[in-house]
Write a protein that holds these residues in place. Sequence first.
Motif, short mmCIF file in Angstrom:
data_model
loop_
_atom_site.label_atom_id
_atom_site.label_comp_id
_atom_site.label_asym_id
_atom_site.label_seq_id
_atom_site.Cartn_x
_atom_site.Cartn_y
_atom_site.Cartn_z
N PHE A 1 0.85 -1.19 0.00
CA PHE A 1 0.00 0.00 0.00
C PHE A 1 0.89 1.24 0.00
CE2 PHE A 1 0.78 -1.29 4.36
CZ PHE A 1 1.19 -0.11 4.98
N PHE A 2 0.31 2.36 -0.47
CA PHE A 2 1.08 3.60 -0.42
C PHE A 2 1.21 4.01 1.03
CE2 PHE A 2 1.43 8.30 -0.43
CZ PHE A 2 2.67 8.37 -1.04
N ASN A 3 2.44 4.05 1.52
CA ASN A 3 2.68 4.29 2.93
C ASN A 3 2.88 5.78 3.21
OD1 ASN A 3 3.20 3.96 5.63
ND2 ASN A 3 5.17 2.96 5.36
N GLY A 4 1.81 6.54 3.02
CA GLY A 4 1.86 7.97 3.30
C GLY A 4 1.36 8.30 4.68
N LEU A 5 1.27 7.30 5.54
CA LEU A 5 0.72 7.48 6.88
C LEU A 5 1.55 8.50 7.67
CD1 LEU A 5 0.22 3.67 7.57
CD2 LEU A 5 -1.59 5.30 6.99
N CYS A 6 0.92 9.61 8.06
CA CYS A 6 1.60 10.65 8.85
C CYS A 6 2.92 11.07 8.19
CB CYS A 6 1.83 10.18 10.27
SG CYS A 6 0.34 9.70 11.15
N GLY A 7 2.87 11.33 6.91
CA GLY A 7 4.08 11.65 6.15
C GLY A 7 4.68 13.01 6.44
N ASP A 8 4.09 13.74 7.41
CA ASP A 8 4.64 15.04 7.77
C ASP A 8 5.28 15.05 9.16
OD1 ASP A 8 2.30 14.71 9.15
OD2 ASP A 8 1.44 16.67 8.64
N ASN A 9 5.36 13.86 9.80
CA ASN A 9 5.98 13.78 11.13
C ASN A 9 6.70 12.45 11.27
OD1 ASN A 9 5.84 12.78 14.12
ND2 ASN A 9 5.70 15.01 14.26
N ALA A 10 7.99 12.50 11.50
CA ALA A 10 8.82 11.29 11.49
C ALA A 10 8.39 10.27 12.54
CB ALA A 10 10.29 11.66 11.69
N PHE A 11 8.14 10.74 13.77
CA PHE A 11 7.80 9.79 14.83
C PHE A 11 6.40 9.20 14.62
CE2 PHE A 11 6.18 8.74 19.13
CZ PHE A 11 7.06 7.71 19.40
N PHE A 12 5.43 10.03 14.28
CA PHE A 12 4.09 9.51 14.03
C PHE A 12 4.11 8.50 12.89
CE2 PHE A 12 1.78 13.60 15.68
CZ PHE A 12 2.27 13.34 16.95
N HIS A 13 4.96 8.74 11.89
CA HIS A 13 5.08 7.81 10.77
C HIS A 13 5.59 6.45 11.25
CE1 HIS A 13 5.53 6.50 6.66
NE2 HIS A 13 6.82 6.26 6.83
N VAL A 14 6.59 6.46 12.12
CA VAL A 14 7.11 5.20 12.66
C VAL A 14 6.03 4.49 13.47
CG1 VAL A 14 8.82 4.15 14.19
CG2 VAL A 14 9.49 6.03 12.70
N VAL A 15 5.27 5.25 14.25
CA VAL A 15 4.17 4.66 15.03
C VAL A 15 3.20 3.93 14.10
CG1 VAL A 15 2.12 5.19 16.41
CG2 VAL A 15 4.30 6.24 17.00
N TYR A 16 2.83 4.60 13.00
CA TYR A 16 1.85 3.99 12.11
C TYR A 16 2.43 2.85 11.28
CZ TYR A 16 -2.57 6.07 13.05
OH TYR A 16 -3.76 6.35 13.66
N CYS A 17 3.71 2.90 10.96
CA CYS A 17 4.36 1.74 10.31
C CYS A 17 4.27 0.52 11.22
CB CYS A 17 5.82 2.06 10.00
SG CYS A 17 6.08 3.11 8.56
N ASN A 18 4.54 0.73 12.50
CA ASN A 18 4.47 -0.37 13.47
C ASN A 18 3.03 -0.82 13.70
OD1 ASN A 18 7.19 -1.05 15.20
ND2 ASN A 18 7.27 0.98 14.26
N LEU A 19 2.12 0.15 13.72
CA LEU A 19 0.71 -0.17 13.95
C LEU A 19 0.15 -1.04 12.83
CD1 LEU A 19 -1.93 0.29 15.56
CD2 LEU A 19 -2.30 2.32 14.16
N VAL A 20 0.38 -0.63 11.58
CA VAL A 20 -0.18 -1.39 10.46
C VAL A 20 0.50 -2.76 10.37
CG1 VAL A 20 1.33 -0.49 8.63
CG2 VAL A 20 -0.99 -1.21 8.08
N SER A 21 1.79 -2.84 10.68
CA SER A 21 2.48 -4.14 10.68
C SER A 21 1.87 -5.07 11.72
CB SER A 21 3.98 -3.94 10.97
OG SER A 21 4.59 -3.20 9.94
N LEU A 22 1.56 -4.53 12.89
CA LEU A 22 0.96 -5.32 13.96
C LEU A 22 -0.44 -5.79 13.57
CD1 LEU A 22 1.10 -6.38 16.87
CD2 LEU A 22 0.24 -4.15 17.64
#
Length: 328
Positions: free
Chosen positions: A257-278
């Motif tokens: 999927f296009f991983n644009g989740l919270c693409g304007d904040n580095a930490f929030f982006h990492v949170v959502y990368c981990n969230l969707v992986s989980l």
Amino acid sequence: MEEKGEKVCEAARLGDVAGITSLIDAGYDVTYFDADGLTPLMHAAKLGHTQIIRKLIEAGAPWNALSPSSLSAGDFAMQFGHQDSFDLLLNAGVQAELILGTIARKEKENGHLNGNYLEDRVSFSEDKLMDKDSKAVMMAWEKPLMEAHAKAVCSGGGHVLNIGFGMGLVDMAIQQYNPVSHTIVEAHPDVYDRMLSNGWGEKENVKILFGRWQDVLPQLGSYDGIFFDTYGEYYEDMREFQQYLPKLLKPGGVYSFFNGLCGDNAFFHVVYCNLVSLELENLGYTTQLIPLPVKDCLAEDVWEGVRQKYWQLDTYYLPVSQYIDDSV
């Protein structure tokens, strides 16, 4: 109140566990912003005071509060290299989003995405597709990313599904792999008309389904590769789509999927990368996040005429999800 808040900030800066504990027990405000716009949690994160961070989070300090420069406590922990503090804040963020979805809800409330997108006109130019509010639906700088996505979803086999055509970047890349079948779901009437005028309806291996993915689900089969990239939807919509993966994705197939989740904040982006992986793991899929540098694609003039920069990070993490085969 200001004096009490300053005491909490001071204890957080000093790493004074006993002090912060007594202040919390006395009901002092852990959500306080000081004169610099920083919370006690941000001060503790900057200095790597992990025990203080744990105490503050347990007391209800907001993990997603932002400083005037739009940095969260997690961003400060990243910036100053405090791995233990970062891990603690990351876990707090993932757990909070699993339960509350606060960031996704804020995006919805702030209108970061356009709920009436399908009813409005869109405009095409050589390097971007824009909605009526001058927000970018898709831009040419994404081409290398879309080529990488296409390579991933075409590696699973010959039957490919793409949800969301946009400028057709990923679909043009998919066609380079000569798939046996290439199903495209597109819901915007202007985009659909442009697809037809550009000959997509005449390609032998292409099947176009016009409508929202939610409405065309009964017409979908099973696929070796699936890509999801819609506009005007939210994280909850992607989460809903992923519930159908066990029916839509063949064993050994690849989902991305296009991983644009919270693409304007580095930490929030990492949170959502981990969230969707989980969440994908809970559905039986393992997700690999492949780092792709994008800084060179994003010269300042790229955003000329665009109302909102939907991507501001130097690295894009390309997700590749496959079913976890316990028999191997």
